[in-house]
Design a protein around this motif. Structure first.
Motif, PDB file in Angstrom:
ATOM      1  N   SER A 112       0.702  -1.517   0.300  1.00  0.00           N
ATOM      2  CA  SER A 112      -0.629  -0.218   0.276  1.00  0.00           C
ATOM      3  C   SER A 112       0.648   1.167  -0.512  1.00  0.00           C
ATOM      4  CB  SER A 112      -0.719  -0.558   1.435  1.00  0.00           C
ATOM      5  OG  SER A 112       0.085   0.628   2.942  1.00  0.00           O
ATOM      6  N   GLU A 113       0.405   2.256  -0.073  1.00  0.00           N
ATOM      7  CA  GLU A 113       1.270   3.517   0.205  1.00  0.00           C
ATOM      8  C   GLU A 113       1.849   3.942   1.390  1.00  0.00           C
ATOM      9  OE1 GLU A 113      -1.518   6.754  -0.082  1.00  0.00           O
ATOM     10  OE2 GLU A 113      -1.912   6.456  -1.740  1.00  0.00           O
ATOM     11  N   ALA A 114       1.755   3.057   2.079  1.00  0.00           N
ATOM     12  CA  ALA A 114       2.510   3.340   3.138  1.00  0.00           C
ATOM     13  C   ALA A 114       3.185   1.843   3.564  1.00  0.00           C
ATOM     14  CB  ALA A 114       1.790   2.659   4.843  1.00  0.00           C
ATOM     15  N   GLY A 115       3.568   1.024   2.902  1.00  0.00           N
ATOM     16  CA  GLY A 115       4.852   0.408   2.531  1.00  0.00           C
ATOM     17  C   GLY A 115       4.739  -0.929   0.636  1.00  0.00           C
ATOM     18  N   ASP A 116       5.553  -1.268   0.969  1.00  0.00           N
ATOM     19  CA  ASP A 116       5.801  -2.589   0.406  1.00  0.00           C
ATOM     20  C   ASP A 116       6.812  -3.688   0.567  1.00  0.00           C
ATOM     21  OD1 ASP A 116       5.794  -4.075  -1.757  1.00  0.00           O
ATOM     22  OD2 ASP A 116       6.367  -2.897  -3.749  1.00  0.00           O
ATOM     23  N   PHE A 117       6.304  -5.240   1.063  1.00  0.00           N
ATOM     24  CA  PHE A 117       6.893  -5.708   1.419  1.00  0.00           C
ATOM     25  C   PHE A 117       7.177  -6.893   0.701  1.00  0.00           C
ATOM     26  CE2 PHE A 117       5.283  -4.652   6.650  1.00  0.00           C
ATOM     27  CZ  PHE A 117       5.584  -3.925   5.837  1.00  0.00           C
ATOM     28  N   TYR A 118       6.977  -6.615  -0.811  1.00  0.00           N
ATOM     29  CA  TYR A 118       6.777  -7.511  -2.030  1.00  0.00           C
ATOM     30  C   TYR A 118       8.781  -7.365  -2.704  1.00  0.00           C
ATOM     31  CZ  TYR A 118       2.369  -9.314  -1.402  1.00  0.00           C
ATOM     32  OH  TYR A 118       1.732  -9.841  -1.137  1.00  0.00           O
ATOM     33  N   ALA A 119       9.186  -8.241  -2.685  1.00  0.00           N
ATOM     34  CA  ALA A 119      10.443  -7.877  -3.540  1.00  0.00           C
ATOM     35  C   ALA A 119      10.466  -9.078  -4.993  1.00  0.00           C
ATOM     36  CB  ALA A 119      11.499  -8.028  -2.874  1.00  0.00           C
ATOM     37  N   ASP A 120      11.381  -8.612  -5.936  1.00  0.00           N
ATOM     38  CA  ASP A 120      11.464  -9.767  -7.127  1.00  0.00           C
ATOM     39  C   ASP A 120      10.404  -9.472  -7.603  1.00  0.00           C
ATOM     40  OD1 ASP A 120      12.876 -11.128  -8.997  1.00  0.00           O
ATOM     41  OD2 ASP A 120      12.054 -12.487  -7.511  1.00  0.00           O
ATOM     42  N   HIS A 121       9.923  -8.033  -7.946  1.00  0.00           N
ATOM     43  CA  HIS A 121       8.130  -8.536  -8.456  1.00  0.00           C
ATOM     44  C   HIS A 121       6.950  -9.506  -7.719  1.00  0.00           C
ATOM     45  CE1 HIS A 121      10.381  -6.794 -11.711  1.00  0.00           C
ATOM     46  NE2 HIS A 121      10.669  -7.954 -12.235  1.00  0.00           N
ATOM     47  N   ARG A 122       7.686  -9.182  -6.757  1.00  0.00           N
ATOM     48  CA  ARG A 122       6.179 -10.021  -5.534  1.00  0.00           C
ATOM     49  C   ARG A 122       6.278 -10.820  -5.389  1.00  0.00           C
ATOM     50  NH1 ARG A 122       1.070  -6.102  -7.648  1.00  0.00           N
ATOM     51  NH2 ARG A 122       2.474  -4.596  -7.460  1.00  0.00           N
ATOM     52  N   ARG A 123       7.575 -11.856  -6.157  1.00  0.00           N
ATOM     53  CA  ARG A 123       7.640 -13.257  -6.100  1.00  0.00           C
ATOM     54  C   ARG A 123       8.623 -13.427  -4.735  1.00  0.00           C
ATOM     55  NH1 ARG A 123       9.067 -12.630 -11.799  1.00  0.00           N
ATOM     56  NH2 ARG A 123      11.583 -12.398 -11.374  1.00  0.00           N
ATOM     57  N   THR A 124       9.433 -12.681  -3.775  1.00  0.00           N
ATOM     58  CA  THR A 124       9.591 -12.896  -2.839  1.00  0.00           C
ATOM     59  C   THR A 124       9.345 -12.227  -1.785  1.00  0.00           C
ATOM     60  OG1 THR A 124      11.545 -11.490  -3.357  1.00  0.00           O
ATOM     61  CG2 THR A 124      11.427 -14.516  -3.893  1.00  0.00           C
ATOM     62  N   VAL A 125       9.807 -11.979  -0.198  1.00  0.00           N
ATOM     63  CA  VAL A 125       9.406 -11.148   0.240  1.00  0.00           C
ATOM     64  C   VAL A 125      10.374 -10.313   1.325  1.00  0.00           C
ATOM     65  CG1 VAL A 125       9.118 -10.740   3.263  1.00  0.00           C
ATOM     66  CG2 VAL A 125       8.029 -13.077   1.796  1.00  0.00           C
ATOM     67  N   ARG A 126      10.371  -8.760   0.505  1.00  0.00           N
ATOM     68  CA  ARG A 126      11.467  -8.171   0.612  1.00  0.00           C
ATOM     69  C   ARG A 126      12.403  -8.276   2.552  1.00  0.00           C
ATOM     70  NH1 ARG A 126      11.856  -2.376   3.098  1.00  0.00           N
ATOM     71  NH2 ARG A 126       9.524  -2.341   2.515  1.00  0.00           N
ATOM     72  N   PRO A 150       5.799 -21.280   1.042  1.00  0.00           N
ATOM     73  CA  PRO A 150       5.841 -20.823   2.056  1.00  0.00           C
ATOM     74  C   PRO A 150       7.602 -19.823   1.795  1.00  0.00           C
ATOM     75  CG  PRO A 150       6.237 -23.078   2.326  1.00  0.00           C
ATOM     76  CD  PRO A 150       5.771 -22.444   0.784  1.00  0.00           C
ATOM     77  N   GLU A 151       7.771 -18.812   1.892  1.00  0.00           N
ATOM     78  CA  GLU A 151       8.886 -17.758   2.424  1.00  0.00           C
ATOM     79  C   GLU A 151      10.059 -18.722   2.801  1.00  0.00           C
ATOM     80  OE1 GLU A 151      11.629 -15.728   1.064  1.00  0.00           O
ATOM     81  OE2 GLU A 151       9.435 -14.911   0.262  1.00  0.00           O
ATOM     82  N   SER A 152      11.204 -18.191   1.845  1.00  0.00           N
ATOM     83  CA  SER A 152      12.447 -19.553   2.219  1.00  0.00           C
ATOM     84  C   SER A 152      13.617 -18.503   2.668  1.00  0.00           C
ATOM     85  CB  SER A 152      12.766 -20.565   1.178  1.00  0.00           C
ATOM     86  OG  SER A 152      13.550 -19.663  -0.310  1.00  0.00           O
ATOM     87  N   ASP A 153      13.126 -17.616   2.731  1.00  0.00           N
ATOM     88  CA  ASP A 153      14.687 -16.565   2.898  1.00  0.00           C
ATOM     89  C   ASP A 153      13.982 -15.935   4.598  1.00  0.00           C
ATOM     90  OD1 ASP A 153      16.421 -14.212   3.744  1.00  0.00           O
ATOM     91  OD2 ASP A 153      15.819 -13.885   1.759  1.00  0.00           O
ATOM     92  N   ARG A 154      15.173 -16.756   5.065  1.00  0.00           N
ATOM     93  CA  ARG A 154      15.029 -16.900   7.056  1.00  0.00           C
ATOM     94  C   ARG A 154      14.926 -15.544   7.408  1.00  0.00           C
ATOM     95  NH1 ARG A 154      17.236 -22.543   9.480  1.00  0.00           N
ATOM     96  NH2 ARG A 154      15.831 -23.410   7.818  1.00  0.00           N
ATOM     97  N   ARG A 155      16.106 -15.232   6.601  1.00  0.00           N
ATOM     98  CA  ARG A 155      16.469 -13.472   7.109  1.00  0.00           C
ATOM     99  C   ARG A 155      15.063 -12.307   6.440  1.00  0.00           C
ATOM    100  NH1 ARG A 155      17.956  -9.930  10.954  1.00  0.00           N
ATOM    101  NH2 ARG A 155      18.615  -8.505   9.792  1.00  0.00           N
ATOM    102  N   ALA A 156      14.683 -12.647   5.587  1.00  0.00           N
ATOM    103  CA  ALA A 156      13.403 -11.625   5.329  1.00  0.00           C
ATOM    104  C   ALA A 156      12.159 -12.182   6.117  1.00  0.00           C
ATOM    105  CB  ALA A 156      12.678 -11.916   4.048  1.00  0.00           C
ATOM    106  N   MET A 157      12.125 -13.005   6.987  1.00  0.00           N
ATOM    107  CA  MET A 157      10.837 -13.406   7.485  1.00  0.00           C
ATOM    108  C   MET A 157      10.833 -13.425   8.866  1.00  0.00           C
ATOM    109  SD  MET A 157       9.029 -15.285   6.310  1.00  0.00           S
ATOM    110  CE  MET A 157       8.012 -15.367   7.495  1.00  0.00           C
ATOM    111  N   GLN A 158      12.544 -13.499   9.500  1.00  0.00           N
ATOM    112  CA  GLN A 158      12.975 -13.111  10.825  1.00  0.00           C
ATOM    113  C   GLN A 158      12.884 -11.120  10.743  1.00  0.00           C
ATOM    114  OE1 GLN A 158      13.444 -14.491  14.009  1.00  0.00           O
ATOM    115  NE2 GLN A 158      13.093 -13.122  13.951  1.00  0.00           N
ATOM    116  N   LEU A 159      13.001 -10.922   9.835  1.00  0.00           N
ATOM    117  CA  LEU A 159      12.546  -9.088   9.714  1.00  0.00           C
ATOM    118  C   LEU A 159      11.316  -8.881  10.179  1.00  0.00           C
ATOM    119  CD1 LEU A 159      15.728  -8.156   7.142  1.00  0.00           C
ATOM    120  CD2 LEU A 159      15.471  -7.329   9.701  1.00  0.00           C
ATOM    121  N   LEU A 160      10.551  -9.238   8.843  1.00  0.00           N
ATOM    122  CA  LEU A 160       8.726  -9.450   9.092  1.00  0.00           C
ATOM    123  C   LEU A 160       8.176  -9.652  10.352  1.00  0.00           C
ATOM    124  CD1 LEU A 160       6.839  -8.770   6.629  1.00  0.00           C
ATOM    125  CD2 LEU A 160       6.036 -11.532   7.122  1.00  0.00           C
TER     126      LEU A 160
END
Length: 275
Positions: free
Chosen positions: A182-196, A237-247
Motif C-alpha cells: 500500500s502507500e504505507a509500504g511494500d513488503f514484496y520484492a522481485d516483482h512480488r515473487r519474494t518477501v523483501r 512458504p518464503e524460504s529466506d529466513r532473514r526476510a522472515m525474521q525481519l517481517l
C-alpha cells in the motif's frame, strides 16, 4: 427441546451466518439469570488474498476448536484487498453460555432446566458447524492476489472490536501473509515473487506517520500463513529466513505499539500453542 424447535434454531442461525450476525441461540434470559463477562474472546481475521492448502485450512479450524467452549465468544472477520476497503467484514459471531451453578439450578423448574441444558449442547454443535462452514467459504474464495493490500489498516480496524470486548482474555488469530502492499509500504520484492528484507525500525516509523497503529486492549495475537506467496493459485512458504525474521520483528513491533503481544508467528504452523 423438541426437534421442531431445534430445526427452527438451526434455520435462524443459518440465516444469521449469511448476514454476518450472531450465530448462536442464547440460552440465558428470562427466568435464567444472565452471565457475567465472557472468559475469553477469540477473534479470527482471514486475509482474502492469502490462499491456503487443505492442510493449513484444517489446521486453522484445529486452532479454533479449543476456544469453542462454554463462557467464550467467537468472531470471524475477513479483510479483502484494499481495492475494496481495509475494513474487515464480520462473517459471524456468537457466545457460548456457561452452565448454571447449583444455586441457580435449584431455583428453576425441571422443564426449564432441561431446555437450558439442551440449549447448551445445541450451542456447542452450532458453534463448530457454522464456524467450519464460514471458514470453508472464505478459504474457497481466497484470491491469492498480490494487489493493493492494507494489512496494517485492517489490523487497526480490527483492533477497535478487540479493544471493545469485555472478555477477561482476548486472543486474536490472524490468517494472512502479512505482506503490506500500500502507500504505507511494500513488503514484496522481485516483482512480488519474494518477501523483501524490510527495515522494521523504518517501517514502524512509516506506520506511525500514517496513523496505522491500533489498540488491541492487551490481546495476544497469533499469526499463521506469514510470508506465504501465491504460486499458481496455491501458496508456497518464503524460504529466506532473514526476510522472515525481519517481517516478524516488524509485526512484533507493530502489535507492541498497538497494545498487544505477538505471541505466535508462523508460516505453516505456530511454534507456540494458542492460549
Amino acid at each position: 427441546m423438541n426437534s421442531r424447535l431445534i430445526l427452527s434454531m438451526v434455520l435462524a442461525c443459518a440465516a444469521a451466518v449469511a448476514q454476518g450476525a450472531d450465530i448462536l441461540p442464547q440460552c440465558r434470559g428470562g427466568a435464567v439469570p444472565q452471565a457475567g463477562p465472557p472468559d475469553t474472546a477469540l477473534f479470527v481475521a482471514i486475509d482474502a488474498t492469502t490462499p491456503l492448502d487443505a492442510e493449513l485450512r484444517h489446521q486453522v479450524m484445529d486452532y479454533i476448536k479449543p476456544f469453542l467452549v462454554a463462557g467464550n465468544t467467537i468472531a470471524v472477520a475477513v479483510f479483502p484487498s484494499a481495492e475494496k476497503t481495509p475494513q474487515p467484514d464480520l462473517v459471524l459471531s456468537g457466545r457460548l453460555d456457561t452452565p448454571l451453578d447449583s444455586a441457580a439450578r435449584g431455583a428453576l423448574s425441571k422443564s426449564l432446566l432441561a431446555r437450558f441444558d439442551q440449549c447448551l449442547l445445541t450451542q456447542k454443535q452450532m458453534a463448530r458447524q457454522y464456524t467450519a462452514q464460514a471458514l470453508k467459504r472464505l478459504f474457497d474464495t481466497a484470491t491469492g492476489s498480490t494487489g493493493h493490500t492494507e494489512v496494517m489498516g485492517s489490523m487497526r480496524a480490527l483492533s477497535q472490536a478487540v479493544q471493545a470486548s469485555t472478555a477477561r482474555n482476548k486472543v486474536v488469530l490472524v490468517v494472512s501473509d502479512m505482506l503490506e502492499h500500500s502507500e504505507a509500504g511494500d513488503f514484496y520484492a522481485d516483482h512480488r515473487r519474494t518477501v523483501r528484507r524490510v527495515d522494521p525500525v523504518m517501517e514502524l516509523r512509516t506506520a506511525d506517520s500514517h496513523h496505522l497503529f491500533g489498540d488491541f486492549g492487551g490481546a495476544r495475537v497469533y499469526v499463521l500463513a506469514a510470508g506465504l506467496l501465491p504460486d499458481g493459485g496455491k501458496a508456497k512458504p518464503e524460504s529466506d529466513r532473514r526476510a522472515m525474521q525481519l517481517l516478524q520483528d516488524f509485526w512484533s513491533g507493530y502489535f507492541g505499539k498497538s497494545h498487544a503481544q505477538l505471541a505466535g508467528f508462523g508460516q505453516v504452523e505456530l511454534e507456540q500453542p494458542m492460549r
